[in-house]
Motif scaffolding. Sequence first.
Motif, mmCIF file in Angstrom:
data_model
loop_
_atom_site.group_PDB
_atom_site.id
_atom_site.type_symbol
_atom_site.label_atom_id
_atom_site.label_comp_id
_atom_site.label_asym_id
_atom_site.label_seq_id
_atom_site.Cartn_x
_atom_site.Cartn_y
_atom_site.Cartn_z
ATOM 1 N N GLN A 300 92.112 -8.932 44.306
ATOM 2 C CA GLN A 300 93.671 -8.453 44.508
ATOM 3 C C GLN A 300 95.019 -8.654 43.210
ATOM 4 O OE1 GLN A 300 93.801 -5.792 46.926
ATOM 5 N NE2 GLN A 300 91.422 -5.865 47.026
ATOM 6 N N HIS A 301 96.078 -8.689 43.326
ATOM 7 C CA HIS A 301 96.319 -8.927 43.256
ATOM 8 C C HIS A 301 97.147 -10.162 44.136
ATOM 9 C CE1 HIS A 301 96.164 -5.198 40.470
ATOM 10 N NE2 HIS A 301 96.906 -5.721 40.218
ATOM 11 N N GLU A 302 98.089 -11.074 43.443
ATOM 12 C CA GLU A 302 98.375 -12.151 44.775
ATOM 13 C C GLU A 302 99.442 -12.447 44.466
ATOM 14 O OE1 GLU A 302 97.004 -16.178 42.854
ATOM 15 O OE2 GLU A 302 96.709 -15.570 41.057
ATOM 16 N N PHE A 303 100.026 -11.289 44.083
ATOM 17 C CA PHE A 303 102.134 -11.858 43.897
ATOM 18 C C PHE A 303 102.448 -10.043 44.022
ATOM 19 C CE2 PHE A 303 101.044 -14.400 40.392
ATOM 20 C CZ PHE A 303 101.262 -16.054 40.525
ATOM 21 N N PHE A 304 103.617 -9.227 45.219
ATOM 22 C CA PHE A 304 103.987 -8.950 44.759
ATOM 23 C C PHE A 304 103.594 -7.990 46.151
ATOM 24 C CE2 PHE A 304 104.310 -9.069 39.991
ATOM 25 C CZ PHE A 304 106.320 -9.637 40.366
ATOM 26 N N ASP A 305 103.122 -8.470 46.465
ATOM 27 C CA ASP A 305 102.450 -8.014 48.483
ATOM 28 C C ASP A 305 103.375 -7.373 49.480
ATOM 29 O OD1 ASP A 305 103.906 -10.075 48.799
ATOM 30 O OD2 ASP A 305 102.555 -11.474 50.028
ATOM 31 N N ASN A 306 104.643 -7.547 48.657
ATOM 32 C CA ASN A 306 105.733 -6.626 48.925
ATOM 33 C C ASN A 306 106.315 -5.783 48.099
ATOM 34 O OD1 ASN A 306 107.376 -5.389 51.310
ATOM 35 N ND2 ASN A 306 108.078 -6.925 51.963
ATOM 36 N N PRO A 307 105.840 -5.047 48.133
ATOM 37 C CA PRO A 307 107.007 -4.609 46.204
ATOM 38 C C PRO A 307 108.302 -3.147 47.258
ATOM 39 C CG PRO A 307 105.184 -3.174 46.727
ATOM 40 C CD PRO A 307 105.263 -3.840 47.511
ATOM 41 N N MET A 521 101.754 0.265 43.967
ATOM 42 C CA MET A 521 103.118 -0.254 43.527
ATOM 43 C C MET A 521 102.926 -2.132 43.253
ATOM 44 S SD MET A 521 106.948 0.223 46.021
ATOM 45 C CE MET A 521 106.759 1.490 45.900
ATOM 46 N N SER A 522 102.325 -3.101 44.444
ATOM 47 C CA SER A 522 102.131 -3.830 43.761
ATOM 48 C C SER A 522 101.179 -4.151 42.660
ATOM 49 C CB SER A 522 101.375 -4.621 44.949
ATOM 50 O OG SER A 522 101.246 -4.760 45.928
ATOM 51 N N LYS A 523 100.770 -3.441 41.750
ATOM 52 C CA LYS A 523 100.030 -3.117 41.105
ATOM 53 C C LYS A 523 100.743 -2.636 39.828
ATOM 54 C CE LYS A 523 95.390 -0.931 37.945
ATOM 55 N NZ LYS A 523 94.509 0.341 38.283
#
Length: 1032
Positions: A300-307, A521-523
């Motif tokens: 999973q993308h570990e940053f931007f969990d609330n884009p 969106m996180s991606k």
Amino acid sequence: MSESNNPFAGLLGVSGVNRTNNDDNSEGTAQLQASSRKSQEDEENVIINSIVESVFHFTINANAIDGYPSTDKQLVYLEELAEATKPRIYIDLEALEQALFERLLLQDIEAYVIPKTNKAFREHVIQKHVFPYLFSSYQNLQTYDHSLSDVVKKALQRMKELIFRNAVTALKQPALFEGQDFSIQLLELLQHVDPQSQTFFLDVVKSFIADGDGETQEQLRNTMIPVLQRIHTDINKSHIISLPIYILPAIHLFASNSNLASILMEVCEPKIETNGRLYQDSVIGSLLSLSALPKTPTTQHEFFDNPLDQAATSLIETSICNASCHLVNNMHKIFLTLLKGGPHMRNRLLTWIGKCLKSNVARGKLWNVQANELNQSLTCVSDGFMLNLGAVLLQLCQPFCTSPEDPKSLKIDPTYGAVLPAESAAKSVHLDCLHNETCLLPAREGADGQTVKRPTADTYNFVTECFFMTQKCIDLGVRVCAEKLYRCGQDLGRAQRAITDVAASAHHLLEPMRQRVQRLMSKFVSLRCALLENDMLANLNRLQAMTCTWLVQVAVRPDAPNPLPSYAPNEFLPLNMPVTTPPPDNLRCVPEFVLENIVVLITMARRTVGAITEDADIADLLRPALSLVLTFMGDSSRTYNPHLRARLAECLEAMLPNHPDDQQPLSSLASFSREQLFKEHPHRLQLVPCLLDVFVGIEMTGQSVQFEQKFNYRRPMYLVMDFLWGLEEHREAFTRLAREAEANMEAVHPPIFLRFVNLLMNDAIFLLDEALGNMAQIRTMQTAQETGAWANLPMQEREQNLSNLSHIGMLARFDNILGRDTIRTLVRLSAHAPYVFCHPTLVERIASMLNYFLLHLVGPNKKNFKVKDMKEFEFDPASTVLDICRMYVELGSNERFCAAVSDDGRSYSPQLFTLAEAVLVRIGGGSLIGSLQEVASRVSNLAEQRQRDEEILANAPDEFLDPIMSTIMLDPVILPSSRTTVDRTTIARHLLSDQSDPFNRSPLSMDQVKSNTELKEKIQAWIAEKKQKIAQ
């Protein structure tokens, strides 16, 4: 010397002091001199003992701390050594070696600390581990560096030697120090991150090597590999922001020492060189994989969990960009240090990079970019790895791309990509996979059908190798990620539209769809953050500006008459356009990705929000890029692949000033500078011919090109033509080409403008037909949805219907946009060059096309295309009707056109223009009605005449009829291959799109057809006879 005058008296044992006080002053001169020498030696030993106690914190004097407060001084009393050296109470240089060794072996150190009353021990005093203790002693030793005394200097040097000798002993004989893990202790040294610890570490290595024999390097390897493994573990536990501060300096320390550098490279070289993924599973590889992007596609993308939180997203982006910049700068420093570490180390690093790129070539394959990322993760490095490696290589390229015309760039040899693996080592080529790449031109074939060996240099310099490695890395990194970013943006847009579509009818689907939108969106934000790092983009702009100039220089340079030791350009040649020299064989060695990478950069910067900066203009990329486009886009002899030439047209569109499709407009200054580019570039007048050439080239390749792909290519061309049409000198270029076409309508090779117009009509017919069909389907589906017909369907079927509606809506939007652009281009051209459209070759097609669409848009079935939210599908029938009516008016003064309109039995009827007039009144086209009525009148009169002629010529013999159009032939010609007779205008029109015999697909051109004079005379005689009978 008396006790009161002896500064070291307090350091001596009491017995020593008593002996000094009880000297017999009446002894002779010899005894005084001996006593003086003895006293001097004692003073020196006292000084040395004092330093020993301060540095190593041990003693053989049980009373050494007498007179000191218990908290001021702590020493380890070496009891066994003290017993063995009685009555001595000081440690001289001879005894120090044994004392230090005994101290390192001492167990239960706290029991030997004096004074015994102290229970709070200082760390250094009771340090049990060898290397922390020796390093602390080394640090203590540094405090005496200012001393000028020869005695002290000698003592300090000896102490330093003993520190490093014991360090080497510990590493070579670890069994002596049971329970101690020296890899941990050495790692702790590196974690200090200060010059002293690094100097100590390197001095230990230096002493280790100096003390050794033939097996020393192997012993050092066995010592240091566990240290690197622990560093690797720490890296794997980290992400881009949390990377421990010691790691990058530590790796640079390894790179800076020749003995350690070879060990570093060894642990980074995978055991299976063909498995690209293994290059990431190393110290250097794991550092390169630190990024805003996941290390594997399954993570999973570990940053931007609330884009959706823009403030938080912006803050995280800033942190990641700063961390990425720091990482890349330090990795560049490490790579540069290794490259400067001598020929062997340089060769080893370049081999590592070359094999890494070679084993990860699968990353760039289309199937890997579009799908199957899980399979890719098992065999290839991550996106972040390849982006970071590219950023490091870009920094290495900067010395030879300081400007677009950097003279050092002319040292790049274009034949690098033609070197075969068997020759690579001899020619100093470390990236030996480029010989399989598709190049700008294919290799020549000999008379026997075998491929002719391409030219190669004797050897290749570092500038050439660095350039091609960087370009390949960009191909596997930036290009792949830019494509993923674009596709992710499309998926995100579709997902957001799908939520809107189902909001009213399927509430249970909303939450899963919202979660998908958030994941996408996180991606998207992660990809954008990784791609748009400012320093990397600036370096990339500079490299590609230089590459544009270099490629043009390679393309315009004639072939050498004889083989050369080097094919690098070496000097600049003036660029004259159009380029008339034969294409050089060097282009058969340059991989297509070198050109494609330039397109990727310029298009990515334009279509990605946040990437539109002034960097491209600052780096002066656009001017050399336009020269590049003009050199390659319109010249198939220098760019064989029509798809790549079409991509150059997309690049051209990305270079335009502000236009309606921009997600984020350019600044006024940037937009102005781009507009000036098209007004001031020295070769700008080649734009229109080049554009038409590539437009036609997509169709005339002889290759299978999917309709959707073809129109995707042409979409940016319409935008460029729309812009150029607004500039007078470019509009005049269209006019010149139209005049050339009019004068050469039946030439052996049809003029480019004629083929262009013919394809425009083909596209318009296909697109508008598809669009109307899709709009009719949408209307049917929307009606079923509104009437509740879907409500009783099973859930799975309802979801499938919603998906189909969304998909058809997307297709309709695409067809409507492109169809509108095509029609508007035809409107402009028909107003500017009506004579081309009214030529017998084209006039029937343009007339039938206009009739067909006018009938559908204003006729009785027009309600079939009326849907909800027509703007959402970009459906604007009123605008299309206005455009069609304008074309009728522009061409309506030509009798041949009016006759063709009236001859169209499929769509024309006398009521057609009446229906159009009624619609024009409603949509604001009243100004056209008078002119349209005049056209309608002329068409009506000709229709009556044609009706009479048809009655006269009815029942014509079959041999007089065109086999394709089923109309009477007026100028029959024989096709040489199939021996079929067709009308000249029919075959001329066919050859505009397909230069082959329509009956057997053999190659055909107009100069090969032969007039069927006999049949022509028979047809003319028959027509004359029929007319004569009617006249009687």
